[in-house]
Design an enzyme around this catalytic site. Structure first.
Site, PDB file in Angstrom:
ATOM      1  N   LYS A 278       0.852  -1.183   0.000  1.00  0.00           N
ATOM      2  CA  LYS A 278       0.000   0.000   0.000  1.00  0.00           C
ATOM      3  C   LYS A 278       0.890   1.237   0.000  1.00  0.00           C
ATOM      4  O   LYS A 278       1.882   1.312   0.722  1.00  0.00           O
ATOM      5  CB  LYS A 278      -0.907   0.018   1.237  1.00  0.00           C
ATOM      6  CG  LYS A 278      -2.061  -0.951   1.177  1.00  0.00           C
ATOM      7  CD  LYS A 278      -2.970  -0.787   2.393  1.00  0.00           C
ATOM      8  CE  LYS A 278      -4.172  -1.705   2.307  1.00  0.00           C
ATOM      9  NZ  LYS A 278      -5.061  -1.567   3.488  1.00  0.00           N
ATOM     10  N   GLU A 363     -19.295  -8.320   8.272  1.00  0.00           N
ATOM     11  CA  GLU A 363     -20.356  -7.660   9.027  1.00  0.00           C
ATOM     12  C   GLU A 363     -21.348  -8.649   9.626  1.00  0.00           C
ATOM     13  O   GLU A 363     -21.820  -8.473  10.760  1.00  0.00           O
ATOM     14  CB  GLU A 363     -21.091  -6.660   8.128  1.00  0.00           C
ATOM     15  CG  GLU A 363     -20.246  -5.497   7.649  1.00  0.00           C
ATOM     16  CD  GLU A 363     -19.486  -5.791   6.359  1.00  0.00           C
ATOM     17  OE1 GLU A 363     -18.802  -4.885   5.857  1.00  0.00           O
ATOM     18  OE2 GLU A 363     -19.574  -6.941   5.859  1.00  0.00           O
ATOM     19  N   ARG A 391     -25.610  -5.065   5.390  1.00  0.00           N
ATOM     20  CA  ARG A 391     -25.115  -6.373   4.987  1.00  0.00           C
ATOM     21  C   ARG A 391     -25.386  -7.440   6.047  1.00  0.00           C
ATOM     22  O   ARG A 391     -25.248  -8.631   5.777  1.00  0.00           O
ATOM     23  CB  ARG A 391     -23.608  -6.301   4.703  1.00  0.00           C
ATOM     24  CG  ARG A 391     -23.197  -5.153   3.807  1.00  0.00           C
ATOM     25  CD  ARG A 391     -21.753  -5.252   3.381  1.00  0.00           C
ATOM     26  NE  ARG A 391     -21.628  -6.022   2.157  1.00  0.00           N
ATOM     27  CZ  ARG A 391     -20.466  -6.404   1.625  1.00  0.00           C
ATOM     28  NH1 ARG A 391     -19.342  -6.102   2.237  1.00  0.00           N
ATOM     29  NH2 ARG A 391     -20.427  -7.084   0.507  1.00  0.00           N
TER      30      ARG A 391
END
Length: 614
Positions: A278, A363, A391
């Protein structure tokens, strides 16, 4: 300024470029990304990490005929630049500009709209099956990060894909070294070998020969798995039915292109594991990729300067309350589905590491995990964005509400969220929460009320939710002392005549402003469920018009709750419901979006005047 980048606007042009020039092209693309995002804000670290992968994919595959599906999609800026949208980057995530995520209606190169995680493999598998049924040779490629692989949906798709006769390529972009071993020359060499046609042909020939002697075939398969397992972490994906290749260096264009060219000719489900960094190529982002994950405008030379805004955001109010509450009650545990920074749990995770649980991008699991903890005497607080709680709706109902368990949902990003657009807007939570039995639903009008509501929710022995918006509030001083609010009771904040504005949560401030022009009564309703029926009845008896105002879809929202209350009490009074319209509201400046929806001072005044003084 960009000798190569300036000459290329589409993948077809990129594919004509000499492969030896691609490293220079990657440097130019990365520099342009940094300069562009510095002017507009947006996601940076994730996009810097996928520059070489993006180039390699468009260089090897015949896009848009071959379909790329990017998981989450917050790493697709290079993809947008290479697919004719470079000029649009100046209005990235702005009203009328290009989105920060893939959108099918924006470009034919965006094969699937994404913004939530772990959907890519399912979507790409559907495309691969469609290609097979249509007799097409187009390829379907899913690019998924290691974080998104933690969600159950990704593994559901892998499980299904492994038994499908479809040409699917799944690329795992591992940028956290979470499941990979160090990448080096041996791994790159093995990846090239295992992706080559010779290896694939030899493997099929061996299966054919040994197939007449099943024990020998099984022995050969296990031997191959063990040999691979000694140098690669691919056994798991092989068990799903994929041909695993990797891990390889995701920043080495030669290795990427050679491997992808080999894979392109392989049939069946393929799994390529790449390792990236990243923030790659931008030192400050490499050193702190979390800080540079989502950025505002900044100077590329100086980097991000600390925010000197002293007004606390709602997220900060929640984080401080969580630590204070944890100090008082050892039963409190904090749960987040991979949103520690975004939801304000950094301090809590440091001060109470044994009571902090980041369950990854999962989730559904987060909610049921909280339910299980509540069954055994703990008091879970689930910190989650409104759009992500959608979700886990099944788990919210079946695992928490039906069992009437004391789980607190701290729902951040409720209402419109500005530049992140419709995929991240919390437009529906009042509607989908208030219809659930046993739920208590609150919406604070300011920072201090947010703290007190969180405390109120925690005192309950039943499911509860406190929903608050993104960013800062009106600037009310937050009181350290915590005091529970009376359940289901609103408060009159301004006394007026004839017109009563019933404000829910963030809408109190514009209602107070509008009331000055209308000489209206203003009520801070506080609770959506249970609603203050007595107050609603009293207001109906003393006013000619009730106006409900909410930053939630008007369909099934708080205004609907008021209408239901009036109907059950058989009260006949004029009611005007103001809220978000029945459309997906595009990205833009939050204040402008609110104004466009008629929820600012002027919009409220005009709406009331149009029906009351007609």
């Amino acid at each position: 300024m960009y000798p190569l980048l300036d000459t290329i606007n589409l993948p077809s042009q990129l594919r004509k470029l000499d492969q030896k020039k691609l490293p220079q092209f990657a440097r130019e693309l990365r520099n342009f990304l940094i300069e562009s995002v510095a002017k507009t804000g947006g996601h940076l670290s994730s996009n810097l990490g996928t520059v070489e992968l993006t180039i390699a994919l468009h260089y090897v595959f015949n896009t848009p005929y071959d379909q790329l599906v990017w998981d989450v999609g917050h790493q697709t800026y290079a993809h947008k630049i290479l697919t004719g949208r470079r000029n649009g980057m100046s209005k990235l995530r702005m009203q009328g500009g290009i989105a920060g995520f893939p959108r099918r209606d924006e470009s034919e190169y965006d094969a699937f709209g994404t913004a939530h995680s772990s959907t890519s493999i399912s979507a790409a598998l559907g495309m691969a099956v469609a290609a097979r049924l249509n007799g097409s040779d187009r390829r379907a490629i899913a690019v998924i990060g290691d974080g998104a692989m933690s969600a159950g949906m990704a593994f559901e798709a892998l499980n299904n894909a492994g038994v499908m006769d479809a040409n699917l390529l799944v690329i795992l972009n591992d940028n956290d070294m979470s499941i990979s071993r160090p990448v080096g020359a041996l791994n790159n060499y093995l990846a090239k070998l295992m992706s080559g046609r010779f290896y694939a042909t030899a493997r099929r020939a061996g299966e054919k020969v040994l197939g007449v002697v099943p024990p020998m075939l099984e022995l050969a398969k296990r031997a191959e798995e063990h040999v691979k397992g000694m140098v690669t972490p691919g056994t798991l994906f092989e068990e799903f039915g994929f041909n695993y290749i990797g891990p390889i260096d995701g920043h080495d264009l030669d290795v990427l292109i050679t491997t992808l060219n080999n894979i392109k000719f392989l049939d069946g489900p393929q799994f390529l594991h790449i390792v990236t960094r990243k923030g790659a190529g931008y030192k400050v982002a490499e050193e702190d990729p979390i800080l540079y994950h989502g950025v505002g405008k900044f100077d590329p030379q100086k980097g991000i300067v600390a925010n000197l805004n002293t007004k606390p955001a709602y997220t900060q109010v929640f984080g401080e309350w969580l630590c204070d509450m944890a100090a008082q009650d050892s039963r409190l545990v904090g749960i987040t589905p991979a949103m520690r920074e975004g939801s304000g749990l950094v301090r809590f995770s440091q001060e109470y590491p044994e009571r902090y649980f980041d369950v990854g991008i999962a989730e559904q699991h987060a909610v049921t995990f909280a339910a299980g903890a509540a069954c055994d005497g703990l008091k879970p607080v689930v910190a989650i964005y409104s759009t992500f709680l959608q979700r886990a709706y099944d788990q919210l109902i079946h695992d928490v509400a039906i069992q009437n368990l004391p789980v607190v949902f701290a729902i951040d990003r409720a209402g419109l969220v500005g530049a992140d657009g419709p995929t991240h807007a919390g437009s529906f939570d009042l509607s989908y929460l208030r219809c659930i039995p046993n739920m208590t639903v609150m919406a604070p009008a300011d920072e201090n009320e947010c703290r007190q509501m969180l405390y109120t929710a925690f005192q309950l022995d039943t499911p509860s939710a406190v929903r608050y918006p993104r960013g800062t509030g009106p600037g009310v001083q937050v009181q350290k002392e915590m005091q529970a609010l009376p359940i289901g009771r609103g408060e009159i904040r301004r006394q007026g005549e004839k017109i009563a504005l019933l404000a829910f949560g963030s809408m109190l401030a514009p209602c107070l402003e509008a009331a000055e022009a209308l000489n209206a009564t203003v009520v801070n309703m506080r609770f959506i469920k249970p609603l203050d029926d007595d107050l609603v009845a009293s207001l109906a008896g003393s006013h000619d018009l009730l106006v409900t105002v909410e930053e939630n879809t008007v369909i099934g929202g708080a205004g609907s709750a008021v209408m239901e209350s009036l109907n059950s009490q058989r009260i006949d009074v004029r009611v005007l419901q103001l809220g978000l319209p029945d459309v997906f509201i595009d990205q833009g400046d939050h204040a402008q979006m609110i104004a466009d929806c008629g929820l600012d001072k002027n919009g409220i005044v005009q709406s009331v005047q149009s029906i009351f003084f007609e």
